[in-house]
Enzyme design. Structure first.
Site, PDB file in Angstrom:
ATOM      1  N   ASP A  12       0.876  -1.174   0.000  1.00 27.70           N
ATOM      2  CA  ASP A  12       0.000   0.000   0.000  1.00 27.70           C
ATOM      3  C   ASP A  12       0.912   1.223   0.000  1.00 27.70           C
ATOM      4  O   ASP A  12       2.113   1.114   0.266  1.00 27.70           O
ATOM      5  CB  ASP A  12      -0.897  -0.006   1.243  1.00 27.70           C
ATOM      6  N   SER A  13       0.331   2.371  -0.258  1.00 29.85           N
ATOM      7  CA  SER A  13       1.092   3.613  -0.187  1.00 29.85           C
ATOM      8  C   SER A  13       1.599   3.854   1.233  1.00 29.85           C
ATOM      9  O   SER A  13       2.536   4.621   1.422  1.00 29.85           O
ATOM     10  CB  SER A  13       0.207   4.782  -0.616  1.00 29.85           C
ATOM     11  N   TYR A  44      -0.568   8.410  -2.382  1.00 26.71           N
ATOM     12  CA  TYR A  44      -0.652   8.141  -3.818  1.00 26.71           C
ATOM     13  C   TYR A  44      -1.902   8.813  -4.425  1.00 26.71           C
ATOM     14  O   TYR A  44      -1.960   9.035  -5.623  1.00 26.71           O
ATOM     15  CB  TYR A  44      -0.783   6.629  -4.076  1.00 26.71           C
ATOM     16  N   GLY A  45      -2.880   9.063  -3.557  1.00 23.25           N
ATOM     17  CA  GLY A  45      -4.199   9.508  -4.037  1.00 23.25           C
ATOM     18  C   GLY A  45      -4.205  10.843  -4.748  1.00 23.25           C
ATOM     19  O   GLY A  45      -5.148  11.165  -5.467  1.00 23.25           O
ATOM     20  N   CYS A  75      -3.723  -0.974  -2.132  1.00 23.85           N
ATOM     21  CA  CYS A  75      -4.063   0.443  -2.274  1.00 23.85           C
ATOM     22  C   CYS A  75      -5.061   0.607  -3.425  1.00 23.85           C
ATOM     23  O   CYS A  75      -4.818   0.125  -4.539  1.00 23.85           O
ATOM     24  CB  CYS A  75      -2.773   1.200  -2.586  1.00 23.85           C
ATOM     25  N   ASN A  76      -6.163   1.274  -3.156  1.00 21.97           N
ATOM     26  CA  ASN A  76      -7.162   1.482  -4.221  1.00 21.97           C
ATOM     27  C   ASN A  76      -6.610   2.334  -5.354  1.00 21.97           C
ATOM     28  O   ASN A  76      -6.864   2.062  -6.526  1.00 21.97           O
ATOM     29  CB  ASN A  76      -8.405   2.179  -3.650  1.00 21.97           C
ATOM     30  N   THR A  77      -5.846   3.373  -5.006  1.00 23.83           N
ATOM     31  CA  THR A  77      -5.317   4.256  -6.047  1.00 23.83           C
ATOM     32  C   THR A  77      -4.333   3.487  -6.935  1.00 23.83           C
ATOM     33  O   THR A  77      -4.383   3.587  -8.169  1.00 23.83           O
ATOM     34  CB  THR A  77      -4.611   5.472  -5.407  1.00 23.83           C
ATOM     35  N   GLU A 154      -5.420   8.632   9.513  1.00 18.55           N
ATOM     36  CA  GLU A 154      -3.992   8.571   9.900  1.00 18.55           C
ATOM     37  C   GLU A 154      -3.769   9.140  11.302  1.00 18.55           C
ATOM     38  O   GLU A 154      -2.928   8.676  12.043  1.00 18.55           O
ATOM     39  CB  GLU A 154      -3.128   9.367   8.914  1.00 18.55           C
ATOM     40  N   CYS A 186     -11.244   3.047  -0.531  1.00 21.37           N
ATOM     41  CA  CYS A 186      -9.953   3.541  -0.048  1.00 21.37           C
ATOM     42  C   CYS A 186      -9.586   2.725   1.181  1.00 21.37           C
ATOM     43  O   CYS A 186     -10.444   2.438   2.026  1.00 21.37           O
ATOM     44  CB  CYS A 186     -10.054   5.022   0.301  1.00 21.37           C
ATOM     45  N   THR A 187      -8.316   2.388   1.265  1.00 21.48           N
ATOM     46  CA  THR A 187      -7.842   1.533   2.361  1.00 21.48           C
ATOM     47  C   THR A 187      -8.155   2.083   3.750  1.00 21.48           C
ATOM     48  O   THR A 187      -8.314   1.329   4.695  1.00 21.48           O
ATOM     49  CB  THR A 187      -6.308   1.424   2.280  1.00 21.48           C
ATOM     50  N   HIS A 188      -8.211   3.432   3.867  1.00 21.25           N
ATOM     51  CA  HIS A 188      -8.353   4.035   5.200  1.00 21.25           C
ATOM     52  C   HIS A 188      -9.790   4.073   5.705  1.00 21.25           C
ATOM     53  O   HIS A 188     -10.022   4.233   6.897  1.00 21.25           O
ATOM     54  CB  HIS A 188      -7.816   5.472   5.184  1.00 21.25           C
TER      55      HIS A 188
HETATM   56  N1  DGL Z   1      -3.981   3.801   0.055  1.00 19.11           N
HETATM   57  C1  DGL Z   1      -4.689   4.880  -0.634  1.00 19.11           C
HETATM   58  C2  DGL Z   1      -5.922   4.289  -1.323  1.00 19.11           C
HETATM   59  O1  DGL Z   1      -6.474   3.283  -0.938  1.00 19.11           O
HETATM   60  C3  DGL Z   1      -5.081   5.984   0.306  1.00 19.11           C
HETATM   61  C4  DGL Z   1      -3.900   6.800   0.809  1.00 19.11           C
HETATM   62  C5  DGL Z   1      -3.152   7.490  -0.310  1.00 19.11           C
HETATM   63  O2  DGL Z   1      -3.669   8.462  -0.911  1.00 19.11           O
HETATM   64  O3  DGL Z   1      -2.045   7.055  -0.613  1.00 19.11           O
HETATM   65  O4  DGL Z   1      -6.347   4.846  -2.297  1.00 19.11           O
END
Ligand code: DGL
Length: 266
Positions: A12-13, A44-45, A75-77, A154, A186-188
């Site tokens: 993940d990011s 990454y988003g 990571c979704n992005t 976070e 999104c992971t968060h």
């Molecule tokens: N991990 C990113 C996602 O799931 C969220 C955090 C980021 O922007 O890197 O898209």
């Protein structure tokens, strides 16, 4: 430290992908895992698709160097921008979080009216719209970028009036479309699921792509004949920056402490 060719690699990011790791470990406790959080380059988003692809390939190389048998893009992005690219380039099976989340949403919805929340990059890519339409062309999808939810998660600020108001403001437009299903793209966002649940009410089904992804990981391992036959599962954590802070915040995501976070330079 090397987990050998039996581990599942997950990246993940940063820290958010631990929500995906958690579901994988719950479902497949006998599988060893190597988790990489690219904490030096997060978020990454907000980055361009090309940059995210480059970062994703760098993460994949680090994990392949550990001899992983499959790769999960938590990571979704990165899933939005890089899964096909990684699938074409790598010799191990690659699973992202978008396709499983889209499948789960398509099977949950009754009215065919689906909402998706994610980072700006994920929403701008239109990846969930395409993936859901490919499975259920009779559905309509509305997406909303929710950039403030990542820093709130976070910070561990996942309860109380501030996150409640932010979540309510982001979701109001989606709710006007009378969605019956909401994808946490999104992971968060699973960390804010209590607030999100309260904001959408009981009639909206919430799809957590982490859970759906763990099910797909199991399917892929079994289909490829590479599922672990049991034994002593190992958990390895790698980060590209600030291992102590990863270990501290990681507790929130996993509900247990993390030992031995290793810094890797790449
Ligand atoms: N991990 C990113 C996602 O799931 C969220 C955090 C980021 O922007 O890197 O898209």
């Amino acid at each position: 430290m090397d987990n050998g060719p039996d581990a599942i690699g997950i990246f993940d990011s940063g820290i958010g992908g631990l929500t995906v790791l958690r579901r994988i470990v719950e479902r497949l406790p006998g599988e060893s895992t190597v988790y990489l959080g690219d904490t030096a380059r997060v978020p990454y988003g907000t980055k361009s698709p090309d940059t995210v692809r480059r970062y994703a390939m760098a993460c994949a190389r680090v994990l392949l160097g550990r001899g992983i048998k499959m790769l999960v893009v938590a990571c979704n992005t990165a899933s939005a921008h890089a899964v096909e690219y990684l699938q074409d380039a790598l010799d191990v099976p690659v699973v992202g979080v978008v396709e499983p989340g889209a499948r789960a949403a398509a099977s949950c919805t009754v009215s065919g009216r689906i909402g998706v929340i994610g980072t700006r990059g994920t929403v701008a890519s239109g990846v969930y719209e395409r993936a859901i339409a490919a499975i259920r062309p009779d559905t309509r999808v509305w997406s909303r970028a929710c950039p403030l939810l990542v820093p709130l998660a976070e910070e561990g600020w996942v309860r109380g009036p501030v996150p409640e108001q932010v979540v309510a403001a982001y979701l109001s437009e989606l709710l006007e479309h009378e969605i019956d299903t909401l994808v946490l793209g999104c992971t968060h966002y699973p960390l804010l699921s209590d607030i999100i649940r309260a904001a959408v009410g009981p009639s909206v089904q919430i799809v957590d792509s982490a859970e759906a992804t763990a099910a797909v990981v199991e399917e892929v391992l079994v289909a490829a004949g590479i599922a672990s036959s049991g034994g002593n599962a190992q958990r390895t954590y790698l980060v590209s920056d600030a291992p102590e802070s990863f270990a501290k915040t990681g507790r929130e995501f996993l509900n247990h402490g993390i030992d031995d976070v290793e810094w890797v330079d790449f």
